[in-house]
Design an enzyme around this catalytic site. Structure first.
Site, PDB file in Angstrom:
ATOM      1  N   TYR A  52       0.841  -1.252  -0.050  1.00  0.00           N
ATOM      2  CA  TYR A  52       0.130  -0.039  -0.096  1.00  0.00           C
ATOM      3  C   TYR A  52       0.778   1.258  -0.020  1.00  0.00           C
ATOM      4  O   TYR A  52       0.598   2.345   0.281  1.00  0.00           O
ATOM      5  CB  TYR A  52      -0.924  -0.044   1.223  1.00  0.00           C
ATOM      6  CG  TYR A  52      -1.910  -1.093   1.207  1.00  0.00           C
ATOM      7  CD1 TYR A  52      -2.456  -1.730   0.021  1.00  0.00           C
ATOM      8  CD2 TYR A  52      -2.431  -1.706   2.369  1.00  0.00           C
ATOM      9  CE1 TYR A  52      -3.315  -2.746   0.205  1.00  0.00           C
ATOM     10  CE2 TYR A  52      -3.506  -2.710   2.531  1.00  0.00           C
ATOM     11  CZ  TYR A  52      -4.130  -3.048   1.126  1.00  0.00           C
ATOM     12  OH  TYR A  52      -4.784  -4.130   1.176  1.00  0.00           O
ATOM     13  N   LYS A  96       7.168 -13.359   6.173  1.00  0.00           N
ATOM     14  CA  LYS A  96       7.394 -14.471   4.997  1.00  0.00           C
ATOM     15  C   LYS A  96       8.996 -14.123   4.835  1.00  0.00           C
ATOM     16  O   LYS A  96       9.257 -14.413   3.502  1.00  0.00           O
ATOM     17  CB  LYS A  96       6.338 -14.349   3.928  1.00  0.00           C
ATOM     18  CG  LYS A  96       6.345 -15.491   2.862  1.00  0.00           C
ATOM     19  CD  LYS A  96       5.809 -16.552   3.587  1.00  0.00           C
ATOM     20  CE  LYS A  96       5.611 -17.664   2.699  1.00  0.00           C
ATOM     21  NZ  LYS A  96       5.173 -19.178   3.442  1.00  0.00           N
ATOM     22  N   ASP A 127       1.415 -17.403   6.344  1.00  0.00           N
ATOM     23  CA  ASP A 127       0.385 -18.321   5.786  1.00  0.00           C
ATOM     24  C   ASP A 127      -0.096 -19.438   6.834  1.00  0.00           C
ATOM     25  O   ASP A 127      -1.239 -19.846   7.242  1.00  0.00           O
ATOM     26  CB  ASP A 127       0.806 -18.903   4.402  1.00  0.00           C
ATOM     27  CG  ASP A 127       2.249 -19.579   4.649  1.00  0.00           C
ATOM     28  OD1 ASP A 127       3.031 -19.174   5.566  1.00  0.00           O
ATOM     29  OD2 ASP A 127       2.576 -20.254   3.531  1.00  0.00           O
ATOM     30  N   ASP A 151      -3.573  -6.740   6.861  1.00  0.00           N
ATOM     31  CA  ASP A 151      -4.890  -6.558   6.204  1.00  0.00           C
ATOM     32  C   ASP A 151      -5.786  -8.255   6.172  1.00  0.00           C
ATOM     33  O   ASP A 151      -6.797  -8.298   6.564  1.00  0.00           O
ATOM     34  CB  ASP A 151      -4.656  -5.945   4.966  1.00  0.00           C
ATOM     35  CG  ASP A 151      -6.365  -5.263   4.376  1.00  0.00           C
ATOM     36  OD1 ASP A 151      -7.376  -5.462   5.166  1.00  0.00           O
ATOM     37  OD2 ASP A 151      -6.281  -4.917   3.380  1.00  0.00           O
ATOM     38  N   ASP A 155      -8.960  -9.888   8.404  1.00  0.00           N
ATOM     39  CA  ASP A 155     -10.040 -10.291   7.893  1.00  0.00           C
ATOM     40  C   ASP A 155     -10.406 -11.651   8.055  1.00  0.00           C
ATOM     41  O   ASP A 155     -11.552 -12.073   8.377  1.00  0.00           O
ATOM     42  CB  ASP A 155     -10.144 -10.070   6.499  1.00  0.00           C
ATOM     43  CG  ASP A 155     -10.275  -8.578   6.255  1.00  0.00           C
ATOM     44  OD1 ASP A 155     -10.515  -7.581   7.107  1.00  0.00           O
ATOM     45  OD2 ASP A 155     -10.375  -8.042   5.089  1.00  0.00           O
TER      46      ASP A 155
END
Length: 256
Positions: A52, A96, A127, A151, A155
């Site tokens: 972003y 990661k 993950d 983000d 969610d």
């Protein structure tokens, strides 16, 4: 600022209003509490960098978005997360670094900040973290991630509360009270039907009272009113019930 919700169109020329406010006001820390069942987790998301960053190029045959991770950005979000973890239990770093070189910097900075603050720290590939948070929510406390990972993780974690309509957020910086908004979008598919879940908005207002206005007792009162309404059986359609927006609002106000 208490912000409602907007739907961002998939238009390459459109600039997200929320992303612009976060960047221009330097609201670098996005705080997303997740409470429900065994979960009492705070996801701390770096709010100005990553994918972003706004550094993008769209051409006829290729589109490029730069994933920006800086030492400055990593250090300040790490310090912020460690500050929250001091009053709780431990810090988990979601990254990661096994694949993305930029994440080696983020990881190293977060580990160093935790050591300096005396905060117990552990790490997990993002993950695997998304899955494990859902399977073992009670094992997590404060989680710090870069922008896009935070983000997605928050969610995903909405499942622990029953709906994304339950998640509030606060975007905070060093120079002012901040921006407070539900995690969800504006849900144009149910506009005008009176069935939207308003609870994330109430909880975002509670975060505004706590972090923006230093009114802890009032913030706790709003959060308690939401929990009491739910305990009494309030369920909007996204939570499997039939209570509409107005009924949910009335239930919270009665408990407040």
């Amino acid at each position: 600022m208490l912000f409602g919700a907007v739907t961002t169109p998939p238009d390459p020329e459109y600039r997200s209003v929320v992303v612009q406010m976060r960047k221009e006001l330097d609201l670098y820390a996005n705080v997303r509490p997740v409470r429900g069942g065994d979960a009492d987790i705070v996801i701390v998301r770096e709010n100005t960098e990553g994918l972003y960053s706004g550094i993008e190029e769209v051409g006829p045959d290729r589109a490029t978005t730069l994933r920006l991770i800086t030492r400055k950005g990593s250090e300040r979000i790490a310090r912020f997360a460690c500050g929250l973890a001091k009053g709780r239990h431990h810090l988990t770093i979601g990254h990661k670094a096994n694949v993305l070189k930029a994440d080696t910097l983020f990881r190293e900075v977060c580990i160093a900040a935790a050591a300096e603050a005396g905060v117990p720290v552990r790490e997990k590939f993002i993950d695997a973290l998304c899955l494990d948070v859902l399977q073992h929510p009670g094992e997590y406390d404060i989680v710090v991630t870069e922008n896009m990972f935070g983000d997605i993780l928050s969610d995903e974690a909405a499942m622990l509360t029953g709906s994304i309509g339950m998640l509030p957020s606060a975007s905070l910086g060093d120079g002012g009270p901040g921006l407070f908004e539900p995690v969800h979008g504006s849900a144009p598919d149910i506009a005008g039907r009176g069935v939207a879940n308003p609870l994330a908005m109430f909880l975002s207002a509670a975060l505004m009272l706590r972090h923006g206005l230093d009114l802890e007792a009032q913030a706790a009162a709003v959060e308690s009113a939401v929990q009491r309404a739910l305990a009494a059986g309030l369920r909007t359609p996204d939570l499997g019930g039939e209570s509409g927006t107005a009924q949910a609002t009335e239930a919270v106000l009665e408990n407040l």
